[in-house]
Design a protein around this motif. Structure first.
Motif, PDB file in Angstrom:
ATOM      1  N   ARG A  89      15.247  20.044  20.305  1.00  0.00           N
ATOM      2  CA  ARG A  89      15.451  18.631  19.971  1.00  0.00           C
ATOM      3  C   ARG A  89      15.368  17.818  21.251  1.00  0.00           C
ATOM      4  O   ARG A  89      16.214  17.941  22.136  1.00  0.00           O
ATOM      5  N   ASP A  94      22.963  22.448  25.673  1.00  0.00           N
ATOM      6  CA  ASP A  94      23.241  21.260  24.869  1.00  0.00           C
ATOM      7  C   ASP A  94      23.674  20.128  25.800  1.00  0.00           C
ATOM      8  O   ASP A  94      24.793  20.119  26.315  1.00  0.00           O
ATOM      9  N   LEU A 112      18.884  15.534  22.935  1.00  0.00           N
ATOM     10  CA  LEU A 112      18.910  14.311  22.142  1.00  0.00           C
ATOM     11  C   LEU A 112      19.580  13.159  22.884  1.00  0.00           C
ATOM     12  O   LEU A 112      20.647  13.316  23.480  1.00  0.00           O
ATOM     13  N   TYR A 113      18.962  11.989  22.827  1.00  0.00           N
ATOM     14  CA  TYR A 113      19.514  10.746  23.363  1.00  0.00           C
ATOM     15  C   TYR A 113      19.930  10.828  24.827  1.00  0.00           C
ATOM     16  O   TYR A 113      21.105  10.854  25.182  1.00  0.00           O
ATOM     17  N   ASN A 114      18.916  10.885  25.668  1.00  0.00           N
ATOM     18  CA  ASN A 114      19.053  10.734  27.105  1.00  0.00           C
ATOM     19  C   ASN A 114      17.955   9.789  27.575  1.00  0.00           C
ATOM     20  O   ASN A 114      17.434   9.000  26.772  1.00  0.00           O
ATOM     21  N   ASN A 159      14.403   9.896  23.718  1.00  0.00           N
ATOM     22  CA  ASN A 159      14.166   9.804  25.155  1.00  0.00           C
ATOM     23  C   ASN A 159      12.976   8.868  25.389  1.00  0.00           C
ATOM     24  O   ASN A 159      12.668   8.036  24.524  1.00  0.00           O
ATOM     25  N   LYS A 207      22.940  16.689  24.896  1.00  0.00           N
ATOM     26  CA  LYS A 207      22.673  15.468  24.145  1.00  0.00           C
ATOM     27  C   LYS A 207      23.702  14.375  24.421  1.00  0.00           C
ATOM     28  O   LYS A 207      24.838  14.627  24.814  1.00  0.00           O
ATOM     29  N   SER A 208      23.263  13.141  24.203  1.00  0.00           N
ATOM     30  CA  SER A 208      24.112  11.955  24.321  1.00  0.00           C
ATOM     31  C   SER A 208      24.764  11.841  25.697  1.00  0.00           C
ATOM     32  O   SER A 208      25.990  11.795  25.848  1.00  0.00           O
ATOM     33  N   ASP A 227      18.878  21.306  23.296  1.00  0.00           N
ATOM     34  CA  ASP A 227      19.185  20.021  22.666  1.00  0.00           C
ATOM     35  C   ASP A 227      19.359  18.956  23.745  1.00  0.00           C
ATOM     36  O   ASP A 227      20.349  18.941  24.473  1.00  0.00           O
ATOM     37  N   TYR A 262      18.847  10.065  13.377  1.00  0.00           N
ATOM     38  CA  TYR A 262      18.989  11.478  13.717  1.00  0.00           C
ATOM     39  C   TYR A 262      17.908  12.331  13.073  1.00  0.00           C
ATOM     40  O   TYR A 262      17.672  13.444  13.492  1.00  0.00           O
ATOM     41  N   ASP A 290      27.394  17.999  26.165  1.00  0.00           N
ATOM     42  CA  ASP A 290      26.997  16.897  25.288  1.00  0.00           C
ATOM     43  C   ASP A 290      28.079  15.836  25.176  1.00  0.00           C
ATOM     44  O   ASP A 290      29.261  16.083  25.424  1.00  0.00           O
TER      45      ASP A 290
END
Length: 762
Positions: A383, A334, A361-363, A387, A336-337, A359, A760, A312
């Motif tokens: 999560r 994990d 998140l934010y890709n 996306n 994310k980001s 997880d 978030y 991440d």
């Protein structure tokens, strides 16, 4: 408090498969060899008593020892061998304060010393580190500090096998002359302030070294290639430092590595697929919070023992390799980001039957949620927020019976009614975060088919421009603690049943079209007029951490403040006097409505308030003088109303800038400095207007009798009021947001979340 924080961070650094079953085993086995003798020698007893004399607080040890005869072998925390020599000093968690006496080094038969979890200070005596007999030395969780002493170059090999100095205050570079630790098996120096480079001599000193934990320090430079010579190395943790550069190829020669953890540094480069497959024993790979780029290599599928993969907060990209499906022991993934893209269907999740946490998140993932995910029956947290996924939720998600945390926000999902109808069958859900850019322009479901969710503690359907009223089905969520419906187009009044949500302490319905008066039902909410926290119905509320910033995360709902945010709606009428009942509120925001009447005196009862925003309404009268007694207030805004009279003097309100009061033509403030057009007295010139200087308060210039400056607030006693500044609702909202974030930056902590949590909690 500090010790609790240190212990928490140490757990993050120390938890791992090898630490639990190997390093700890070494300690247990060594301690288990101790036996109790019938008596100790006078010399041994004297050395133990010298240690006691060096303490400023002994936690009752002296009284305990006096009650147990003169034989030190029967004293609490002391064990002896058959010959009467002291072999163990085990005094963990005894409330000891003071310095560690070097006299313990005089105990010729001493094997094990455990002084952890006390409040000992000063340095670590060299006599203990260089002892001829000690094999286990644990002084973790104390206040020991200063630079670690160097050993004389002539020192022969030492028997020390386990050294734990973590969670102290040590500084400076790690001693270079500790090359004589030829028998060292486990070293934990985490949670200190060591500087300089990580020593390169660890492995050349001891061929037995299996555990090296150096996280939460200030080490710089690159990772020493020499660590690859540690043929027995199982655990390497050096996260949360200032390390730079790439992973040296030599590191991958440590082929027995099971736990490689280097998060939150400044490492870069790409993961070398040829090198990484050398670590076939790897169970935990944590490279999060760095600057790694490139793709996840296909060869990762050959790490069949891999259980946790943390990449991440990097700059990685590309599609997920299908070979990831071969890592059938994965429990946590994990990613994310990052900048990963492509369709998730590239991975066959049905082979990852042990997966519990996913997880993403934010890709930049596209396509739909792959059906194979629903074969992961052990999945607890999913999560995929932030996306470019689309489509509707599959009914198969109900087969994830262990699912407690689901975050789908900021994608392009449609049909919120169908989504809730399906998710009601996920009986163990405690956190449901589905807002953001999903369901744009749809209607909030009102009908009775939305039921279930009996364990839900956190619900966020924010930022979706949903129309309709606050739905009745929410009243059935009896365990709900946090409700976020902000940034929609909900209308109608706040329903009276809101008072029946006995555990709700965080309510945000800002930026909607809610109408009517502020109901007294809000003032009857139990958790807002009580200092108690909600009972822990399920500690897994956030099975995945909710991030306020990359470095600050929350795992439980009780970490968040008690909030009532009704800002930017269409409320009318007066602020109810019953507002004074909400004495546990931390954040109160009624800004950008059409509220009228006076600011109720009862607001002064809200002694826990840190943010109070009443700006952009139609409030009249004076500011209650008792507001200056709200000593925790860090952000305050009553601008753009029709208030009058003098701003109350006192320490608290005087700390807020003029912008907190502007737009009230009848409001005046006691001002120490004259304006620049004054004819009274000499003038040395104006304070420069605009830019940086205009952001500072009056107090920043007072005491300069020749200095003058334009003032935004009408000076008390002046006959001419300045024109009111006109500001749009949106400008006011962002101004308020800045004020909250600003106060958070200076120590309020959780308040910043009110600006970013909608991202978030999507």
């Amino acid at each position: 408090m500090k010790k609790q924080q240190l212990r928490s961070s140490c757990k993050k650094c120390s938890n791992g498969p090898f630490v639990g079953c190997a390093a700890a085993l070494v300690v247990v086995l060594l301690f288990s060899m101790a036996s109790t003798a019938t008596s100790c020698t006078e010399g041994e007893k004297g050395s133990v008593l010298q240690f006691l004399d060096g303490l400023s607080s002994d936690g009752g040890l002296a009284a305990s020892w006096r009650r147990n005869s003169t034989d030190c072998c029967v004293w609490e925390g002391i064990a002896c061998g058959a010959d009467g020599s002291v072999t163990d000093v085990s005094l963990a968690s005894k409330g000891l304060e003071g310095r560690v006496s070097p006299s313990l080094g005089n105990l010729a038969g001493l094997l094990r010393v455990n002084l952890s979890d006390n409040s000992l200070s000063g340095g670590l005596p060299l006599e203990l580190v260089s002892s001829d007999s000690i094999v286990v030395l644990d002084v973790s969780f104390n206040r020991l500090g200063g630079d670690m002493q160097e050993l004389p170059s002539s020192t022969p090999a030492r028997p020390l096998q386990v050294l734990n100095i973590s969670s102290n205050l040590f500084t400076g570079g790690f001693p270079s002359t500790w090359k004589v630790m030829n028998n060292l098996v486990a070293l934990n120096a985490s949670n200190n302030s060591f500087t300089g480079q990580i020593p390169s001599h660890f492995c050349s000193s001891s061929s037995l070294l299996a555990v090296v934990e150096l996280c939460y320090n200030q080490f710089t430079g690159s990772i020493p290639p020499g660590l690859g010579n540690c043929s027995m190395l199982r655990v390497l943790k050096a996260g949360h430092n200032n390390l730079r550069g790439t992973l040296p190829n030599e590191l991958f020669d440590a082929s027995l590595l099971e736990y490689l953890s280097l998060p939150d540094n400044d490492l870069n480069g790409e993961l070398d697929g040829v090198q990484i497959i050398k670590l076939r024993n790897l169970a935990n790979l944590n490279l999060g919070g760095n600057n790694f780029s490139g793709k996840i290599p296909d060869s990762i599928g050959q790490l069949r023992k891999l259980e946790e993969l943390h990449l991440d907060h990097n700059n990685m990209s590309g599609e997920l390799p299908s070979a990831l499906s071969n890592c059938t022991n994965l429990i946590t993934v994990d990613l994310k980001s990052n900048h990963f893209n492509g369709e998730l269907t590239k991975v066959n999740f049905s082979s990852l039957l042990n997966l519990k946490n996913l997880d993403l998140l934010y890709n930049n993932f596209t396509g739909t949620i792959p059906e194979s995910i629903y074969s992961c029956r052990k999945l607890v947290a999913l999560r995929i927020s932030g996306n470019n996924l689309h489509g509707q939720l599959s009914p198969r998600i109900a087969s994830l019976r262990s699912l407690t945390f689901l975050s789908l926000g900021f994608n392009n999902f449609t049909n919120i009614t169908n989504t809730l109808w399906i998710l009601k069958n996920c009986r163990n859900l405690t956190s449901l975060l589905i807002g953001g850019t999903n369901f744009k322009g749809e209607s909030m479901p009102e009908d009775e088919i939305v039921d279930g969710f009996q364990n839900l503690q956190v619900l966020s359907i924010a930022g979706s421009s949903l129309s309709g009223n606050i739905p009745f089905w929410l009243s059935k969520l009896t365990k709900l603690e946090m409700l976020l419906l902000q940034d929609n187009q909900l209308s109608g009044p706040i329903p009276g049943w809101i008072r029946n949500l006995n555990l709700l302490f965080h309510l945000d319905i800002s930026n909607n079209d809610i109408t009517g008066e502020i109901p007294t039902a809000l003032m009857e909410m139990p958790m807002l007029n009580s200092d108690k926290v909600a009972p822990r119905l399920d500690p897994r509320a956030f099975e995945l951490p909710v991030y306020a910033t990359p470095s600050r995360q929350y795992r439980i709902t009780s970490a968040f403040p008690k909030v009532l945010n009704l800002g930017n709606n269409n409320f009318t009428g007066m602020i109810p006097e019953e507002i004074g009942q909400l004495n546990s509120l931390v954040i109160l925001n009624f800004s950008s409505n059409s509220l009228s009447g006076e600011i109720p005196q009862q607001l002064c009862n809200l002694i826990n308030l840190r943010v109070l925003d009443l700006s952009s309404n139609r409030l009249t009268g004076m500011i209650p003088s008792a507001l200056k007694n709200l000593h925790f207030l860090s952000a305050f805004n009553v601008s753009h109303n029709d208030l009058e009279g003098q701003i109350p003097d006192g320490v608290q309100l005087s700390t807020f800038p003029d912008s907190s009061f502007e737009g009230n033509p009848k409001l005046c403030r006691h001002i120490l400095h004259r304006s620049c057009d004054s004819t009274e007295g000499p003038s040395e010139g104006p304070v420069p207007s605009g830019g940086q200087f205009s952001t500072f308060q009056i107090s920043g210039f007072e005491g300069n009798n020749k200095l003058c400056g334009a003032m935004l607030i009408h000076k008390c006693g002046s006959t001419e009021a300045p024109p009111a500044t006109i500001m749009s609702t949106k400008q006011t909202y962002y101004k308020t947001a800045f004020a909250i974030a600003f106060s958070a930056f200076f120590g309020v902590g959780v308040l910043y979340d009110q600006i970013v949590l909608s991202r978030y909690f999507g």
